[in-house]
Design an enzyme around this catalytic site. Sequence first.
Site, short mmCIF file in Angstrom:
data_model
loop_
_atom_site.label_atom_id
_atom_site.label_comp_id
_atom_site.label_asym_id
_atom_site.label_seq_id
_atom_site.Cartn_x
_atom_site.Cartn_y
_atom_site.Cartn_z
N ASN A 1 -2.37 13.03 -3.35
CA ASN A 1 -3.57 13.50 -4.23
C ASN A 1 -4.18 14.85 -4.05
O ASN A 1 -4.35 15.79 -4.75
CB ASN A 1 -4.89 12.30 -4.48
N GLU B 1 -4.79 2.29 -4.32
CA GLU B 1 -3.32 2.08 -4.33
C GLU B 1 -2.84 1.10 -3.55
O GLU B 1 -1.72 1.10 -3.02
CB GLU B 1 -2.80 3.58 -3.48
N ASP C 1 -1.75 9.45 -10.06
CA ASP C 1 -1.67 8.51 -11.24
C ASP C 1 -0.15 8.09 -11.50
O ASP C 1 -0.03 6.93 -12.01
CB ASP C 1 -2.40 8.75 -12.31
N ASP D 1 0.96 -1.24 0.02
CA ASP D 1 0.15 -0.06 -0.09
C ASP D 1 0.78 1.34 -0.05
O ASP D 1 1.78 1.23 0.74
CB ASP D 1 -0.78 -0.01 1.13
N HIS E 1 -4.70 14.61 -8.72
CA HIS E 1 -4.94 13.18 -9.26
C HIS E 1 -3.94 12.79 -10.09
O HIS E 1 -3.53 11.54 -10.39
CB HIS E 1 -6.31 12.70 -9.51
#
Length: 361
Positions: free
Chosen positions: A250, A285, A259, A242, A255
Site C-alpha cells: 500500500n 487483509e 485493493d 494474512d 491503495h
Amino acid sequence: MKTRPLSSPPRQPSWKAFDANALDQALERRLGPVVRALLWTAVGGYLSFVLGGQMAGTSAVPFWLRLAPVVPLTLLALLGLLHRAPRHYGALGLAALAWLELGIFLNGYARPEGLSWILPAYTLLPIAASPIWLKRRHFVAAAVICTLLGPLPLLWLEPPGPWQMFQYADYIVIAVVVAAVLNGYQVRLIRQHLELEERLRLRADVDELTGVATRARFLEQARSLLVKAIDSGTSLSVLYLDADHFKQLNDNHGHAAGDTALAGMGRILREHLRGHDLIGRIGGEEFAVLLPGLDAEAARATAERLRRAVTLQRSAGQALSISIGVAVRGEETVLEPLLARADQALAAAKRGGRNRVEVAG
C-alpha cells in the site's frame, strides 16, 4: 516461472445472474396473501351476486343450481388457506375463475334482461383477477377463459343483438387490456422490490471487493457449520490467512494496488476451494476459511495449495505471498476458541519467516 497480473476487483453480482426459478418462487411467495384474499373475495362476491339476482328478478335456472358454484369456490379458498404451495397458486386461480364463469352463465341464462344483466360481471373478472397471474401462461389461460370459454355457452344459446354483441366485444377487450397493464405493472414492481432486497442482502453478506462473505456473515454461518460438525461427529478445520507485507504494498504503490491484490486473493480462494467451503474476509487483509470434513493433513494440503497459487500472482510488479494458520476442531463447542488457535498458528507462521503454513498443536 512466468507470472500473470491479478484480475480487476470483482463487482457485486447482478440480479440477472441469479437463478430464474428462485426469482419465480420468490414472486409466488409474495403472491400468496393476494391469492387467498381474492379467493375469499370470489366466494363473497359470487354469493352476493346470486342473492342480488334472486331479489332483482326471475330466472329459469333453479336458485339452488345458481348457488351451487359457491361450494367449489369455498373449497378452493380453503385449499389456498391450508395448502400454501406457491407453485399451485396459478392453478387455484384458474380453477376459481372457471367456476365463476360457470356461475355467471347460470345466473345470466334465460333472464329477461339478457346479456346486459351479466355484462358487468364478465368485464370485471379479468381486471379483478389480474394480480394473480405472475406467469404468462396463466394470464393467457385466464384471458381465454374470460373472453371465450366463459361467455361462449351463453352467446351460443342466446345470441345477442348487434348492439349487445358490440357492447360485449368492446367491454371485454377493454377489460383484458386493462388487466394486462395492471398485471404487467404489478409484476414489474414486485420484481424491482425483490431485486432491491437481494442487492441489500448481498451488500450485507458479500464483501464487494473480494467477493467472499463479510465478517458478520462468515461468523454466523461458521457457527452453524460448527454445530453440524459436532452433531455429526465429523472433522472441521479452519484456515487463517494474512497477506504478507501488505502495508508495504500500500505504501509503495497506493491503495489501488492493495485493493487489486485483495481482489485477486478473494478470486483465488473462490477458485481453489470447494463449493461448500466457507470463505470470509475477517479484517483488512485477513481471511478465514472453514473446511467441513477435512482433518489436519487434508487442511494443510489445502492451505499449501492456496499459498502456492498466491505466489504465482503479482500486483504492481510486486510478488505476493500469504501466511496461513491451520487449526482442526478438537474439543471446542464454540467458534471463538477454534478461530483463536488458527490465529495463533498464523502468528507462528509470521514469526517463522512468512509465506508458510503452520498447523496449531
